[in-house]
Design an enzyme around this catalytic site. Structure first.
Site, PDB file in Angstrom:
ATOM      1  N   HIS A 123      -2.384   6.880   2.896  1.00  0.00           N
ATOM      2  CA  HIS A 123      -1.003   6.658   3.302  1.00  0.00           C
ATOM      3  C   HIS A 123       0.291   8.335   2.654  1.00  0.00           C
ATOM      4  CE1 HIS A 123      -1.674   3.074   5.172  1.00  0.00           C
ATOM      5  NE2 HIS A 123      -0.914   2.474   4.406  1.00  0.00           N
ATOM      6  N   CYS A 154       0.743  -1.354   0.222  1.00  0.00           N
ATOM      7  CA  CYS A 154       0.321   0.054   0.133  1.00  0.00           C
ATOM      8  C   CYS A 154       1.177   1.209   0.201  1.00  0.00           C
ATOM      9  CB  CYS A 154      -1.027   0.010   0.809  1.00  0.00           C
ATOM     10  SG  CYS A 154      -0.126  -0.556   2.881  1.00  0.00           S
TER      11      CYS A 154
HETATM   12  N1  LIG Z   1      -5.043  -3.206   5.665  1.00  0.00           N
HETATM   13  C1  LIG Z   1      -4.798  -2.492   4.386  1.00  0.00           C
HETATM   14  O1  LIG Z   1      -3.862  -1.136   3.358  1.00  0.00           O
HETATM   15  C2  LIG Z   1      -3.487  -3.477   2.990  1.00  0.00           C
HETATM   16  C3  LIG Z   1      -2.969  -2.545   2.272  1.00  0.00           C
HETATM   17  C4  LIG Z   1      -2.414  -3.997   0.769  1.00  0.00           C
HETATM   18  C5  LIG Z   1      -2.155  -5.280   1.218  1.00  0.00           C
HETATM   19  N2  LIG Z   1      -2.262  -5.065   2.108  1.00  0.00           N
HETATM   20  C6  LIG Z   1      -2.414  -7.341   2.708  1.00  0.00           C
HETATM   21  O2  LIG Z   1      -3.409  -7.689   2.482  1.00  0.00           O
HETATM   22  C7  LIG Z   1      -3.391  -8.910   3.188  1.00  0.00           C
HETATM   23  C8  LIG Z   1      -4.836  -8.710   3.854  1.00  0.00           C
HETATM   24  O3  LIG Z   1      -4.752  -7.282   5.415  1.00  0.00           O
HETATM   25  P1  LIG Z   1      -6.425  -7.002   5.877  1.00  0.00           P
HETATM   26  O4  LIG Z   1      -5.335  -5.987   6.265  1.00  0.00           O
HETATM   27  O5  LIG Z   1      -7.229  -7.076   5.783  1.00  0.00           O
HETATM   28  O6  LIG Z   1      -5.551  -8.216   6.909  1.00  0.00           O
HETATM   29  P2  LIG Z   1      -6.628  -8.486   8.233  1.00  0.00           P
HETATM   30  O7  LIG Z   1      -8.089  -7.666   8.838  1.00  0.00           O
HETATM   31  O8  LIG Z   1      -6.277  -9.150   8.893  1.00  0.00           O
HETATM   32  O9  LIG Z   1      -7.377  -9.548   7.661  1.00  0.00           O
HETATM   33  C9  LIG Z   1      -6.973 -11.066   7.582  1.00  0.00           C
HETATM   34  C10 LIG Z   1      -8.035 -12.131   6.488  1.00  0.00           C
HETATM   35  O10 LIG Z   1      -7.551 -13.698   6.554  1.00  0.00           O
HETATM   36  C11 LIG Z   1      -8.043 -14.096   7.200  1.00  0.00           C
HETATM   37  N3  LIG Z   1      -7.165 -15.587   7.381  1.00  0.00           N
HETATM   38  C12 LIG Z   1      -6.555 -15.549   8.024  1.00  0.00           C
HETATM   39  N4  LIG Z   1      -6.051 -16.625   8.507  1.00  0.00           N
HETATM   40  C13 LIG Z   1      -6.038 -17.457   7.992  1.00  0.00           C
HETATM   41  C14 LIG Z   1      -6.206 -18.695   8.053  1.00  0.00           C
HETATM   42  N5  LIG Z   1      -4.999 -19.348   7.885  1.00  0.00           N
HETATM   43  N6  LIG Z   1      -6.767 -19.390   6.989  1.00  0.00           N
HETATM   44  C15 LIG Z   1      -7.830 -18.726   5.832  1.00  0.00           C
HETATM   45  N7  LIG Z   1      -8.014 -17.123   5.954  1.00  0.00           N
HETATM   46  C16 LIG Z   1      -6.919 -16.757   6.852  1.00  0.00           C
HETATM   47  C17 LIG Z   1      -8.661 -13.647   7.931  1.00  0.00           C
HETATM   48  O11 LIG Z   1      -9.530 -14.859   8.051  1.00  0.00           O
HETATM   49  P3  LIG Z   1     -11.135 -15.211   9.778  1.00  0.00           P
HETATM   50  O12 LIG Z   1     -11.275 -13.013  10.081  1.00  0.00           O
HETATM   51  O13 LIG Z   1     -11.797 -15.918   9.255  1.00  0.00           O
HETATM   52  O14 LIG Z   1      -9.213 -14.498  10.483  1.00  0.00           O
HETATM   53  C18 LIG Z   1      -9.156 -12.323   7.451  1.00  0.00           C
HETATM   54  O15 LIG Z   1     -10.031 -13.062   6.476  1.00  0.00           O
HETATM   55  C19 LIG Z   1      -2.700  -8.972   4.191  1.00  0.00           C
HETATM   56  O16 LIG Z   1      -1.723  -9.792   3.308  1.00  0.00           O
HETATM   57  C20 LIG Z   1      -1.831  -7.397   4.557  1.00  0.00           C
HETATM   58  O17 LIG Z   1      -0.628  -6.988   4.136  1.00  0.00           O
HETATM   59  C21 LIG Z   1      -3.421  -4.784   3.203  1.00  0.00           C
END
Ligand SMILES: NC(=O)c1ccc[n+]([C@@H]2O[C@H](COP(=O)([O-])OP(=O)(O)OC[C@H]3O[C@@H](n4cnc5c(N)ncnc54)[C@H](OP(=O)(O)O)[C@@H]3O)[C@@H](O)[C@H]2O)c1
Length: 356
Positions: free
Chosen positions: A248, A156
């Site tokens: 950001h 991001c």
């Molecule tokens: N937030 C940002 O601005 C941003 C920007 C760019 C990229 N990213 C990337 O995008 C991804 C998601 O980020 P986020 O911020 O949305 O994180 P998050 O809020 O922590 O969400 C994580 C997701 O992954 C699922 N998950 C976790 N453990 C799992 C497992 N063992 N099996 C299957 N599903 C699982 C969770 O499901 P449950 O709800 O069931 O636990 C949830 O749906 C990450 O890789 C992050 O680095 C984030």
């Protein structure tokens, strides 16, 4: 040029891995009423499996999901299940194995996760900057034996920097110093503890600086003969987490070979347009970069939502006594930096014939 005959006659069913997280929720919003894609299959961890979406996801966005989405059942992340086109917002720890397994099972995975971005056979794409890198897909299929594919969008903070640097390639990018001020939504949910971040700045985000430095070179690099050659620009990044919800902000200083004036830099940024704009893709903002003349912009609260969250705002373009040029850039981290970026990648892939 236009998307012409490739515009689907009816909405294509898509799936979302990690549908319950911060980025997963933003996917639900970006796809609500999308003219080409319809979320039909949601998946997350075993904590959420079998629950109705509204019970599994702690919703954090202003606009609630539709009644239909609220009632959808959350599935296990099982390769082979779900539609051919899958958006992934999985936690990186699980994406490492799951995304390749989905690609091997024939899914086209559009991923937000870091794990595959620097794989030499995986396109890391910002549609306005390097749409030609999608041509890595046949190599990937040949080398891995996948009938599907993985295509990634950047970290991001990388996307904000690479969007601002892309139009400056014409001046000869030599070196860049960037310091980020990153929103808390970038850390997912529950993310950074409130006692750590309220009234504070945390000068460290694990692994983020390396991602910005390497991903920027790959995105700005050139594609030829089944490979991307990294751009030689040297990037030095420092990252901080600040008490901002979305957006950001980045303080950027850049050395450019031809030493353009601030006015020439502003003109290059202001007039920049890419393939999504030429094709009229549904998520393409009219202006990918908005240059603000105000002395106190961009600000995340005022500017992050510009262009539906897909426009990067650049301001305070001025001479730098060390590097030559400096400015502030800002973009929405869960839209241009995540879900919106992935949806735009999928639109480009559909328009270019990569999704059948
Ligand atoms: N937030 C940002 O601005 C941003 C920007 C760019 C990229 N990213 C990337 O995008 C991804 C998601 O980020 P986020 O911020 O949305 O994180 P998050 O809020 O922590 O969400 C994580 C997701 O992954 C699922 N998950 C976790 N453990 C799992 C497992 N063992 N099996 C299957 N599903 C699982 C969770 O499901 P449950 O709800 O069931 O636990 C949830 O749906 C990450 O890789 C992050 O680095 C984030």
């Amino acid at each position: 040029m236009s998307t012409g005959e490739r515009v689907p006659q009816q909405r294509i069913e898509v799936g979302i891995l990690g549908a319950t997280g911060m980025v997963g929720q933003q996917f639900i919003c970006q796809l609500a009423g999308h003219p080409w894609f319809k979320p039909a299959w949601l998946a997350a961890s075993e904590r959420s499996e079998g629950k109705a979406y509204e019970d599994a996801a702690a919703w954090h966005l202003d606009t609630p999901p539709s009644e239909e989405v609220r009632r959808m059942k959350v599935n296990a992340c099982t390769p082979g299940k779900g539609p051919r086109l899958i958006f992934s917002a999985l936690d990186a720890s699980v994406a490492k194995d799951l995304e390749p397994a989905f690609a091997a099972a024939g899914h086209i995975v559009i991923s937000n996760t870091r794990t595959a971005r620097m794989d030499p056979a995986v396109p890391l794409v910002i549609p306005e900057i390097n749409p030609d890198h999608l041509a890595l897909i046949p190599r990937q299929r040949r080398e891995r034996g996948w009938s599907g594919a993985i295509v990634t969008n950047p970290n991001c903070s990388t996307v904000v920097l690479a969007m601002a640097l892309g139009p400056l390639r014409q001046f000869g990018l030599r070196s860049v110093m960037v310091t980020t001020m990153q929103a808390v939504s970038g850390a997912g949910y529950p993310g950074v503890p409130s006692l750590d971040i309220l009234g504070n700045v945390i000068p460290s985000i694990s692994g983020e600086e390396e991602k910005i430095e390497s991903e920027t070179q790959k995105i700005l690099g050139s594609y030829a003969e089944n490979a991307v050659t990294a751009h030689p620009v040297v990037v030095s990044a420092q990252t901080t987490r600040v008490p901002v919800i979305n957006g950001h902000t980045e303080s950027v200083a850049v050395a450019l070979d031809s030493k353009p004036s601030p006015q020439e830099v502003i003109e290059a940024l202001r007039t920049f347009s890419g393939k999504p704009q030429a094709l009229g893709l549904p998520s393409a903002p009219a202006a990918p970069i908005d240059v603000s003349a105000a002395p106190d912009r961009p600000q995340p609260r005022l500017d992050a939502g510009k262009g539906g969250g897909m426009t990067v705002t650049v301001g305070r373009v001025r001479p730098c006594p060390l590097f030559g040029t400096k400015f502030i850039a800002m973009g929405h981290n869960t839209i241009r930096g995540a879900a919106g970026a992935a949806v735009l990648n999928a639109e480009l892939m559909l328009a270019d014939g990569w999704v059948d």
